[in-house]
Design a protein around this motif. Sequence first.
Motif, PDB file in Angstrom:
ATOM      1  N   LEU A   1      -4.686  -1.865  66.528  1.00 44.63           N
ATOM      2  CA  LEU A   1      -4.864  -1.059  65.724  1.00 44.63           C
ATOM      3  C   LEU A   1      -6.093  -1.090  65.012  1.00 44.63           C
ATOM      4  N   ARG A   2      -5.598  -2.428  64.142  1.00 43.81           N
ATOM      5  CA  ARG A   2      -6.800  -2.677  63.313  1.00 43.81           C
ATOM      6  C   ARG A   2      -8.246  -2.791  63.610  1.00 43.81           C
ATOM      7  N   VAL A   3      -8.621  -3.891  64.461  1.00 45.88           N
ATOM      8  CA  VAL A   3      -9.799  -4.407  65.711  1.00 45.88           C
ATOM      9  C   VAL A   3     -10.132  -3.127  65.965  1.00 45.88           C
ATOM     10  N   THR A   4      -9.562  -2.082  66.505  1.00 39.33           N
ATOM     11  CA  THR A   4     -10.250  -1.011  67.129  1.00 39.33           C
ATOM     12  C   THR A   4     -10.479  -0.106  66.377  1.00 39.33           C
ATOM     13  N   SER A   5     -10.647  -0.530  65.042  1.00 46.32           N
ATOM     14  CA  SER A   5     -10.462   1.039  63.773  1.00 46.32           C
ATOM     15  C   SER A   5      -8.988   2.267  64.372  1.00 46.32           C
ATOM     16  N   ALA A   6      -8.451   2.031  65.075  1.00 50.23           N
ATOM     17  CA  ALA A   6      -8.031   3.167  64.801  1.00 50.23           C
ATOM     18  C   ALA A   6      -7.121   3.476  63.777  1.00 50.23           C
ATOM     19  N   PHE A   7      -6.714   2.453  62.758  1.00 50.93           N
ATOM     20  CA  PHE A   7      -6.067   3.061  61.218  1.00 50.93           C
ATOM     21  C   PHE A   7      -7.121   3.352  61.019  1.00 50.93           C
ATOM     22  N   ARG A   8      -8.112   3.867  60.945  1.00 46.11           N
ATOM     23  CA  ARG A   8      -8.920   5.296  60.545  1.00 46.11           C
ATOM     24  C   ARG A   8      -8.702   6.529  60.913  1.00 46.11           C
ATOM     25  N   PHE A   9      -8.059   6.686  61.533  1.00 43.22           N
ATOM     26  CA  PHE A   9      -7.566   7.961  62.176  1.00 43.22           C
ATOM     27  C   PHE A   9      -6.881   8.722  61.791  1.00 43.22           C
ATOM     28  N   TYR A  10      -6.219   7.901  61.276  1.00 41.91           N
ATOM     29  CA  TYR A  10      -4.911   8.787  59.626  1.00 41.91           C
ATOM     30  C   TYR A  10      -5.409   8.908  59.500  1.00 41.91           C
ATOM     31  N   ASP A  11      -6.318   8.367  58.292  1.00 46.08           N
ATOM     32  CA  ASP A  11      -7.487   8.936  57.034  1.00 46.08           C
ATOM     33  C   ASP A  11      -8.623  10.519  57.679  1.00 46.08           C
ATOM     34  N   GLU A  12      -8.836  10.447  58.749  1.00 41.80           N
ATOM     35  CA  GLU A  12      -9.924  11.428  59.400  1.00 41.80           C
ATOM     36  C   GLU A  12      -8.625  12.368  59.529  1.00 41.80           C
ATOM     37  N   ILE A  13      -7.522  12.489  59.902  1.00 40.96           N
ATOM     38  CA  ILE A  13      -6.543  13.629  59.276  1.00 40.96           C
ATOM     39  C   ILE A  13      -6.717  13.696  58.569  1.00 40.96           C
ATOM     40  N   VAL A  14      -6.158  12.888  57.404  1.00 36.19           N
ATOM     41  CA  VAL A  14      -5.749  13.285  55.822  1.00 36.19           C
ATOM     42  C   VAL A  14      -7.138  14.243  55.185  1.00 36.19           C
ATOM     43  N   ASP A  15      -7.855  13.471  55.331  1.00 35.62           N
ATOM     44  CA  ASP A  15      -8.915  13.798  54.608  1.00 35.62           C
ATOM     45  C   ASP A  15      -9.391  14.921  55.231  1.00 35.62           C
ATOM     46  N   GLY A  16      -9.151  15.446  56.607  1.00 38.73           N
ATOM     47  CA  GLY A  16      -9.638  16.739  57.290  1.00 38.73           C
ATOM     48  C   GLY A  16      -8.696  18.121  56.906  1.00 38.73           C
ATOM     49  N   VAL A  17      -7.688  17.378  56.644  1.00 44.47           N
ATOM     50  CA  VAL A  17      -6.959  18.522  56.563  1.00 44.47           C
ATOM     51  C   VAL A  17      -6.828  19.077  54.670  1.00 44.47           C
ATOM     52  N   THR A  18      -6.943  18.102  54.066  1.00 44.37           N
ATOM     53  CA  THR A  18      -7.179  18.055  52.497  1.00 44.37           C
ATOM     54  C   THR A  18      -8.232  19.153  52.277  1.00 44.37           C
ATOM     55  N   GLY A  19      -9.550  18.287  52.846  1.00 39.97           N
ATOM     56  CA  GLY A  19     -10.163  18.727  52.829  1.00 39.97           C
ATOM     57  C   GLY A  19     -10.915  19.893  53.083  1.00 39.97           C
ATOM     58  N   GLN A  20     -10.013  20.839  53.906  1.00 34.30           N
ATOM     59  CA  GLN A  20     -10.589  22.363  54.724  1.00 34.30           C
ATOM     60  C   GLN A  20      -9.848  22.686  53.544  1.00 34.30           C
ATOM     61  N   TYR A  21      -8.519  22.899  52.821  1.00 33.03           N
ATOM     62  CA  TYR A  21      -7.730  23.021  51.279  1.00 33.03           C
ATOM     63  C   TYR A  21      -8.915  23.059  50.349  1.00 33.03           C
ATOM     64  N   GLN A  22      -9.170  21.735  49.983  1.00 31.52           N
ATOM     65  CA  GLN A  22     -10.071  21.907  48.718  1.00 31.52           C
ATOM     66  C   GLN A  22     -11.411  22.558  48.858  1.00 31.52           C
ATOM     67  N   LYS A  23     -12.217  22.705  50.190  1.00 27.07           N
ATOM     68  CA  LYS A  23     -13.040  23.242  50.745  1.00 27.07           C
ATOM     69  C   LYS A  23     -12.941  25.250  50.537  1.00 27.07           C
ATOM     70  N   ARG A  24     -11.890  25.515  50.756  1.00 27.41           N
ATOM     71  CA  ARG A  24     -11.418  26.899  50.772  1.00 27.41           C
ATOM     72  C   ARG A  24     -11.039  27.612  49.452  1.00 27.41           C
ATOM     73  N   PHE A  25     -10.415  25.830  48.617  1.00 29.49           N
ATOM     74  CA  PHE A  25      -9.858  26.862  47.086  1.00 29.49           C
ATOM     75  C   PHE A  25      -9.951  26.266  46.457  1.00 29.49           C
ATOM     76  N   PRO A  26     -11.658  26.086  45.607  1.00 27.04           N
ATOM     77  CA  PRO A  26     -12.448  24.526  45.416  1.00 27.04           C
ATOM     78  C   PRO A  26     -11.550  25.184  43.693  1.00 27.04           C
ATOM     79  N   GLN A  27     -10.574  26.036  43.332  1.00 32.28           N
ATOM     80  CA  GLN A  27     -10.249  26.097  42.621  1.00 32.28           C
ATOM     81  C   GLN A  27      -8.574  25.196  41.472  1.00 32.28           C
ATOM     82  N   ILE A  28      -8.372  24.785  42.847  1.00 31.68           N
ATOM     83  CA  ILE A  28      -7.393  23.437  42.953  1.00 31.68           C
ATOM     84  C   ILE A  28      -8.003  22.598  42.417  1.00 31.68           C
TER      85      ILE A  28
END
Lengths: 159, 172
Positions: free
Chosen positions: A47-74
């Motif tokens: 998973l490390r050599v195929t960069s699959a671990f990046r997948f986790y960051d992509e999901i977390v950043d995707g979900v939190t980023g979505q909320y950050q955009k919608r609610f910039p006051q947070i």
Amino acid sequence: MKAYFSRPSHLWLAAGVVALSLTMANLWAQAVRGIDPEKNEQIERFLRVTSAFRFYDEIVDGVTGQYQKRFPQIEKDFWVEFKKEHTHPDDLFNQVIPIYAKHLSTDDLKEILKFFESPAGKKYTAVLPDLGRETGRAALEFEKDLNSRILKRLKEAGY
Amino acid sequence: MRTLGNVFRLSRKTGVGLLLIGLAMLLQLRAQLFIEDDDDPYYGLGKEKAELVLRYMEVTSIHSYYHDVVESVIRRYQQMFPQIEPQFWREFKQFYTDPEDLLKILVPVYGKRLESGDLKSIIAFMESPAGRKYAAVLPSIGKEVAKEAAAFEENLNRKLLASLRDSGYAGF
């Protein structure tokens, strides 16, 4: 060498605690995943050599980023704290690693790793995302052309 | 003072030089045209590399991608227009579609990104027992991982909303 061993003993203690907790965490993760340590290590390496671990960051950043955009006051601190307190790669990889373990044997993984850790394998992994994107674009172009050919042929056939 | 003849002789020398440069440029242009030629059986990559890319596409099943796209597009039309006779689609597939249409686009893409040496190593791995097994189980792994990723994302959303509520943000 002498200076090395004469470091304050609390540093050695701290290093020992860190090493022990890492080992414990590793053993705990393997116990939770229910697979043997060698296989677990091979899959983690894959998973490390195929960069699959990046997948986790992509999901977390995707979900939190979505909320950050919608609610910039947070406040920014909230997101930093949330990621620290409530997210951990094991939440995903404790589920994902057993999937690989179910489908691939230790011998398969040994051979697969041999390729993916070689220079050609590393290069292949590095270009795969671009290849995927370009293949997707090519397929769209092909599909568009196919659609217009079908419509033309339907017209010619009197439909 | 330079006479007309001198000028002419000089021009001839220069002319020969210019002619040679021009010829070289023409040959280069010809080669370029050949590369972009639709009839080039090697997709502008040369015989060896084109064959390697085609072999790579075969061992990684990218070849079958063409049939998947054609079938899915035709199925969509069949659902939209059920009155069209099956014979029409059979003939359309036979006479109006060609795998070459997709290969013409895809082969240069793969050829540009991967060197011949890389392709040889990738093909050797994909043709080995471990590579074949890897390719065979990859779709199932992908499906199961996607399911887990969706569950993880859903759980993350839930945790995030609860955390926002706990932190006193109104409306969550």
